[in-house]
Scaffold this active site. Sequence first.
Site, PDB file in Angstrom:
ATOM      1  N   ASP A 279      20.008 -27.510  13.323  1.00 19.28           N
ATOM      2  CA  ASP A 279      19.165 -26.817  12.350  1.00 19.28           C
ATOM      3  C   ASP A 279      19.640 -25.374  12.213  1.00 19.28           C
ATOM      4  OD1 ASP A 279      16.008 -27.385  11.230  1.00 19.28           O
ATOM      5  OD2 ASP A 279      16.715 -25.308  11.281  1.00 19.28           O
ATOM      6  N   ILE A 280      19.623 -24.872  10.990  1.00 19.95           N
ATOM      7  CA  ILE A 280      20.119 -23.518  10.717  1.00 19.95           C
ATOM      8  C   ILE A 280      19.188 -22.445  11.293  1.00 19.95           C
ATOM      9  CG2 ILE A 280      18.969 -23.098   8.480  1.00 19.95           C
ATOM     10  CD1 ILE A 280      21.711 -22.164   7.431  1.00 19.95           C
TER      11      ILE A 280
ATOM     12  N   GLU B 180      10.080 -29.064   3.707  1.00 17.13           N
ATOM     13  CA  GLU B 180      10.848 -28.147   2.846  1.00 17.13           C
ATOM     14  C   GLU B 180      11.971 -28.865   2.115  1.00 17.13           C
ATOM     15  OE1 GLU B 180      12.458 -24.979   5.202  1.00 17.13           O
ATOM     16  OE2 GLU B 180      10.526 -24.540   6.113  1.00 17.13           O
ATOM     17  N   VAL B 181      12.620 -29.781   2.802  1.00 18.41           N
ATOM     18  CA  VAL B 181      13.809 -30.426   2.228  1.00 18.41           C
ATOM     19  C   VAL B 181      13.473 -31.888   1.918  1.00 18.41           C
ATOM     20  CG1 VAL B 181      16.230 -30.987   2.559  1.00 18.41           C
ATOM     21  CG2 VAL B 181      15.287 -28.890   3.571  1.00 18.41           C
TER      22      VAL B 181
ATOM     23  N   HIS C 145      14.366 -36.470   7.160  1.00 15.84           N
ATOM     24  CA  HIS C 145      15.031 -35.928   8.344  1.00 15.84           C
ATOM     25  C   HIS C 145      14.079 -35.980   9.517  1.00 15.84           C
ATOM     26  CE1 HIS C 145      13.221 -32.638   6.017  1.00 15.84           C
ATOM     27  NE2 HIS C 145      12.932 -32.061   7.170  1.00 15.84           N
TER      28      HIS C 145
HETATM   29  P1  5GP Z   1      11.186 -29.484   7.089  1.00 13.72           P
HETATM   30  O1  5GP Z   1      10.270 -28.327   7.054  1.00 13.72           O
HETATM   31  O2  5GP Z   1      11.559 -29.982   5.716  1.00 13.72           O
HETATM   32  O3  5GP Z   1      10.731 -30.575   8.011  1.00 13.72           O
HETATM   33  O4  5GP Z   1      12.516 -28.969   7.795  1.00 13.72           O
HETATM   34  C1  5GP Z   1      13.630 -28.532   7.114  1.00 13.72           C
HETATM   35  C2  5GP Z   1      14.550 -27.921   8.142  1.00 13.72           C
HETATM   36  O5  5GP Z   1      15.829 -27.766   7.551  1.00 13.72           O
HETATM   37  C3  5GP Z   1      14.106 -26.536   8.629  1.00 13.72           C
HETATM   38  O6  5GP Z   1      13.942 -26.587  10.043  1.00 13.72           O
HETATM   39  C4  5GP Z   1      15.239 -25.619   8.188  1.00 13.72           C
HETATM   40  O7  5GP Z   1      15.524 -24.612   9.119  1.00 13.72           O
HETATM   41  C5  5GP Z   1      16.404 -26.578   8.026  1.00 13.72           C
HETATM   42  N1  5GP Z   1      17.386 -26.171   7.027  1.00 13.72           N
HETATM   43  C6  5GP Z   1      17.123 -25.719   5.775  1.00 13.72           C
HETATM   44  N2  5GP Z   1      18.273 -25.455   5.130  1.00 13.72           N
HETATM   45  C7  5GP Z   1      19.279 -25.774   5.986  1.00 13.72           C
HETATM   46  C8  5GP Z   1      20.708 -25.717   5.878  1.00 13.72           C
HETATM   47  O8  5GP Z   1      21.291 -25.336   4.872  1.00 13.72           O
HETATM   48  N3  5GP Z   1      21.413 -26.113   6.976  1.00 13.72           N
HETATM   49  C9  5GP Z   1      20.810 -26.562   8.118  1.00 13.72           C
HETATM   50  N4  5GP Z   1      21.601 -26.931   9.127  1.00 13.72           N
HETATM   51  N5  5GP Z   1      19.460 -26.617   8.245  1.00 13.72           N
HETATM   52  C10 5GP Z   1      18.708 -26.225   7.189  1.00 13.72           C
END
Ligand code: 5GP
Length: 126
Positions: free
Chosen positions: A39-40, A105-106, A110
């Site tokens: 994760d970034i 968010e994405v 995942h």
């Molecule tokens: P969500 O909130 O959707 O469950 O988690 C999305 C995750 O993706 C977050 O923990 C965020 O830090 C990670 N993330 C967002 N953009 C990127 C990226 O460009 N690269 C990587 N490796 N992680 C990302």
Amino acid sequence: MPVSGQGPYDDQNIFARILRGEIPSRRVYEDEWAVAFHDIAPQAPVHVLVIPRGRYVALTDFVATAPDAEIAGFFRAVGHVARELGLEQPGYRVLSNMGVHAGQEVPHLHVHLFGGAALGPMLVKA
Ligand code: 5GP
């Protein structure tokens, strides 16, 4: 295929672009079904994301529409990554956010793998 309450799959989402190699990632594992990368913005000493190669918005459409072999392959990959990262002992956490209330968010399915330290309560207590 979208499932009620979800939008259609967006091929421009960040993880789709990571899968296509358009955005760099620090990959720790990949196989026929899944790709895992750091994760970034890590929220634990080890914070890895595992994603299916297929086009799924979240767990809902994945379990409703993916072939059994893909579901098995994906979750086996999650377990494999945890084992390879040395997380089985003393333990780790698996989390998958889905939709607005979870703060997803994405919009590509995942699973977060957290480990490397005691992780505290599962949810922030109000
Ligand atoms: P969500 O909130 O959707 O469950 O988690 C999305 C995750 O993706 C977050 O923990 C965020 O830090 C990670 N993330 C967002 N953009 C990127 C990226 O460009 N690269 C990587 N490796 N992680 C990302």
